[in-house]
Design an enzyme around this catalytic site. Structure first.
Site, PDB file in Angstrom:
ATOM      1  N   ASP A  73       0.964  -1.196   0.013  1.00  0.00           N
ATOM      2  CA  ASP A  73       0.183  -0.151  -0.099  1.00  0.00           C
ATOM      3  C   ASP A  73       0.834   0.993  -0.601  1.00  0.00           C
ATOM      4  OD1 ASP A  73       0.661  -0.721   2.599  1.00  0.00           O
ATOM      5  OD2 ASP A  73      -1.165   0.157   3.442  1.00  0.00           O
ATOM      6  N   HIS A 123      21.219  14.607 -27.151  1.00  0.00           N
ATOM      7  CA  HIS A 123      19.509  13.548 -26.974  1.00  0.00           C
ATOM      8  C   HIS A 123      18.998  14.904 -26.761  1.00  0.00           C
ATOM      9  CE1 HIS A 123      19.597  13.243 -22.895  1.00  0.00           C
ATOM     10  NE2 HIS A 123      20.723  12.408 -22.603  1.00  0.00           N
ATOM     11  N   TYR A 137      34.731   3.531 -23.144  1.00  0.00           N
ATOM     12  CA  TYR A 137      34.501   3.008 -21.959  1.00  0.00           C
ATOM     13  C   TYR A 137      35.348   1.603 -22.559  1.00  0.00           C
ATOM     14  CZ  TYR A 137      30.489   5.633 -21.526  1.00  0.00           C
ATOM     15  OH  TYR A 137      29.629   7.331 -21.625  1.00  0.00           O
ATOM     16  N   GLU A 154      29.515  15.333 -20.143  1.00  0.00           N
ATOM     17  CA  GLU A 154      28.356  15.843 -20.554  1.00  0.00           C
ATOM     18  C   GLU A 154      27.747  17.184 -19.982  1.00  0.00           C
ATOM     19  OE1 GLU A 154      24.944  13.310 -18.981  1.00  0.00           O
ATOM     20  OE2 GLU A 154      23.615  13.604 -20.849  1.00  0.00           O
ATOM     21  N   HIS A 202      27.528   4.760 -28.023  1.00  0.00           N
ATOM     22  CA  HIS A 202      26.164   5.400 -27.667  1.00  0.00           C
ATOM     23  C   HIS A 202      26.027   6.236 -28.248  1.00  0.00           C
ATOM     24  CE1 HIS A 202      27.959   8.363 -24.672  1.00  0.00           C
ATOM     25  NE2 HIS A 202      28.150   7.972 -23.534  1.00  0.00           N
ATOM     26  N   ASP A 234      20.863  17.574 -16.716  1.00  0.00           N
ATOM     27  CA  ASP A 234      22.237  15.940 -17.354  1.00  0.00           C
ATOM     28  C   ASP A 234      23.296  16.467 -17.773  1.00  0.00           C
ATOM     29  OD1 ASP A 234      22.435  13.502 -18.226  1.00  0.00           O
ATOM     30  OD2 ASP A 234      21.926  13.214 -19.977  1.00  0.00           O
ATOM     31  N   HIS A 289      24.439   2.348 -17.458  1.00  0.00           N
ATOM     32  CA  HIS A 289      23.751   2.819 -16.730  1.00  0.00           C
ATOM     33  C   HIS A 289      24.460   2.172 -15.428  1.00  0.00           C
ATOM     34  CE1 HIS A 289      20.733   3.668 -20.159  1.00  0.00           C
ATOM     35  NE2 HIS A 289      21.767   5.286 -19.876  1.00  0.00           N
ATOM     36  N   ASP A 333      27.364  11.090 -13.119  1.00  0.00           N
ATOM     37  CA  ASP A 333      26.121  11.550 -14.125  1.00  0.00           C
ATOM     38  C   ASP A 333      24.858  11.982 -12.969  1.00  0.00           C
ATOM     39  OD1 ASP A 333      24.294  11.803 -15.864  1.00  0.00           O
ATOM     40  OD2 ASP A 333      24.797  10.037 -17.176  1.00  0.00           O
ATOM     41  N   GLU A 376      27.329  14.561 -24.832  1.00  0.00           N
ATOM     42  CA  GLU A 376      28.147  14.072 -24.361  1.00  0.00           C
ATOM     43  C   GLU A 376      29.169  12.827 -24.554  1.00  0.00           C
ATOM     44  OE1 GLU A 376      24.964  11.443 -22.067  1.00  0.00           O
ATOM     45  OE2 GLU A 376      23.553  12.276 -23.205  1.00  0.00           O
ATOM     46  N   HIS A 406      14.963  12.435 -21.382  1.00  0.00           N
ATOM     47  CA  HIS A 406      15.431  12.376 -22.372  1.00  0.00           C
ATOM     48  C   HIS A 406      14.017  12.384 -23.659  1.00  0.00           C
ATOM     49  CE1 HIS A 406      18.021   8.938 -21.587  1.00  0.00           C
ATOM     50  NE2 HIS A 406      19.018   9.723 -22.033  1.00  0.00           N
ATOM     51  N   ARG A 454      33.268   9.609 -19.154  1.00  0.00           N
ATOM     52  CA  ARG A 454      31.961  10.569 -19.620  1.00  0.00           C
ATOM     53  C   ARG A 454      32.521  12.095 -19.661  1.00  0.00           C
ATOM     54  NH1 ARG A 454      28.141   7.342 -19.830  1.00  0.00           N
ATOM     55  NH2 ARG A 454      27.268   8.938 -17.988  1.00  0.00           N
TER      56      ARG A 454
HETATM   57  N1  GLY Z   1      21.760  10.650 -17.995  1.00  0.00           N
HETATM   58  C1  GLY Z   1      21.314   9.838 -18.652  1.00  0.00           C
HETATM   59  C2  GLY Z   1      22.247  10.103 -19.977  1.00  0.00           C
HETATM   60  O1  GLY Z   1      22.834  10.775 -19.801  1.00  0.00           O
HETATM   61  O2  GLY Z   1      21.229  10.044 -21.116  1.00  0.00           O
HETATM   62 MN    MN Z   2      22.821  12.712 -21.193  1.00  0.00          MN
HETATM   63 MN    MN Z   3      23.588  11.900 -17.949  1.00  0.00          MN
END
Ligand code: GLY
Ligand code: MN
Ligand code: MN
Length: 431
Positions: free
Chosen positions: A32, A346, A380, A400, A342, A263, A235, A252, A376, A353, A398
């Site tokens: 609940d 985005h 890796y 970003e 990747h 982000d 992730h 991140d 970004e 996203h 990374r």
């Molecule tokens: N934090 C998700 C991305 O960088 O797309």
């Molecule tokens: Mn991102």
């Molecule tokens: Mn990110």
């Protein structure tokens, strides 16, 4: 702001149309208890209504332009869950021309759909509502001899709405600037804790404390704090390992402020020094990231920005002997995808996203003022990558930032969050 958006949406609907928007619902977490409520982004964009189980109706058929269906006031429930605006609040505080209880919505559909050319509605979200709409239309069809004619089209409203959401208004950009400033403080707080023995979850906690302290409602997505080889898991959200001096930590983390996401990724030297392979690889990613931001301007495309960052990354990887061969071949054969798997960008907005088409007629669309997106790039090197020299294995990096296209180029919303090697070394070394 919300009323102006509703007007723009109605202008795009054409005459004799009704648009139905279903708000978000509470989702059970366990038994609940429920997940904290987060309004559906499209619903929020048009209404600013932050309570669950609502329906919004926009009309161009002569009926009330904006109707909200909301949960009724219920003093016994409100003791537990807080004030509900009810019908009166929907009109007084949210600009509805008419308000009803949400339980009445299905029974209002026959009248609502009586004389229409077109219905805007997202099918598949609530099968009971879909069925009800179909029943109403079918029963109208059966009465065709009485001159009754059902709407001929059920159109997905998102093609209009998501194009609107893609172009941020000045007020939205102002919120996104504030979200960026909160995110800066959070990343700075975390950087000062990046030393051996500190756990990843401590950095996560410090970041999320900064978000809350500065008025953000929540992280915009699950915070990633990956030390050492954990940074190669794109992730990684387990965030439960101790940091090790001499390795890197990838953070991140972005907040949600008034619905809008930031982000941001930074990769820091644990203990305060970028050495050897860490430094070399970091320089490659930073060079690619700066080139990507530099190329962000009206008329460019996210495809071109991606291609540019890939080229810079591949050139760097060849010079570090992590890839062998001609840069053009390595790009054409996508050999680099082992190390960069990747996309570079985005859209960013009410969703991390965010919505909006990336292509038009199959081609990458041109960037225009008001569009917001990330740049970004990352690298890796898997801990098990037998093609890579051992000294590079288990390194993930990374960088970003959040970029707005302006008339003359771009504004980097997160530019003041340090990313140069000497700045990061100084920051991490601050105690
Ligand atoms: N934090 C998700 C991305 O960088 O797309
Ligand atoms: Mn991102
Ligand atoms: Mn990110």
């Amino acid at each position: 702001m919300f009323a102006a958006r509703r007007n723009r949406f109605r202008d795009a609907m054409g005459p004799d149309a009704v648009a139905i928007f279903l708000g978000g619902r509470l989702v059970t977490r366990s038994r609940d208890t429920e997940f904290p409520f987060r309004q559906d982004s499209d619903f929020w964009y048009l209404t600013g209504f932050e309570h669950p189980d609502a329906v919004a109706v926009l009309r161009t058929d002569g009926g009330p332009p904006f109707t909200l269906y909301v949960q009724p006031r219920a003093p016994e429930m409100e003791i537990w869950t807080g004030i509900r605006p009810g019908k009166e609040g929907a009109i007084a505080s949210y600009g509805a021309d008419e308000a009803n209880h949400v339980d009445e919505f299905p029974s209002h559909l026959p009248n609502l759909l009586a004389k229409l050319r077109r219905i805007y509605h997202v099918l598949g979200r609530d099968p009971a509502i879909d069925t009800r709409i179909t029943e109403v239309l079918e029963s109208m069809r059966l009465r065709s001899r009485q001159g009754v004619a059902p709407a001929e089209e059920i159109v997905d409203p998102r093609s209009i709405l998501h194009e609107m959401r893609l172009f941020k208004e000045p007020a939205e950009l102002e919120i996104m600037r504030r979200a960026a400033s909160i995110t800066e403080e959070a990343h700075l707080d975390a950087a000062r804790m990046a030393r051996g023995g500190t756990n990843e979850f401590e950095l996560q906690a410090v970041i999320e404390y900064a978000f809350k302290r500065r008025g953000a409602s929540a992280p915009a997505y699950t915070t990633i704090v990956g030390g050492g080889r954990n940074a190669t898991v794109l992730h990684y959200i387990t965030n439960d390992q101790p940091l090790v001096d001499g390795e890197l930590v990838l953070i991140d983390a972005g907040c949600e402020l008034e619905g809008y996401a930031s982000d941001v990724t930074r990769t820091l030297p644990i203990g305060g020094r970028f050495d050897g392979p860490h430094r070399a690889l970091y320089e490659v990613v930073l060079d690619a990231q700066l080139a990507g931001v530099e190329a962000s301007k009206p008329g460019a495309t996210l495809g071109a920005i991606h291609d540019l960052t890939v080229r810079r990354l591949v050139e760097g990887l060849v010079s570090l002997r992590l890839l062998a061969g001609s840069v053009d071949d390595l790009i054409a054969n996508e050999t680099y995808r082992r190390l960069y798997m990747h996309n570079t960008s985005h859209w960013l907005g009410l969703d991390v996203h965010d919505v909006g088409n990336y292509r038009s007629d199959g081609e990458h669309r041109s960037l225009e003022p008001g569009m917001v997106f990330t740049v970004e790039p990352g690298l890796y090197v898997s801990a098990n990558d037998e093609h890579a020299d051992e000294s590079f294995r288990g390194i993930g990096i990374r960088i970003e930032d959040d970029i707005v296209i302006t008339d003359s180029g771009c504004e980097n919303l997160t530019a003041s969050i340090p990313k140069a090697i000497d700045e990061l070394e100084a920051l991490v070394s601050l105690r």
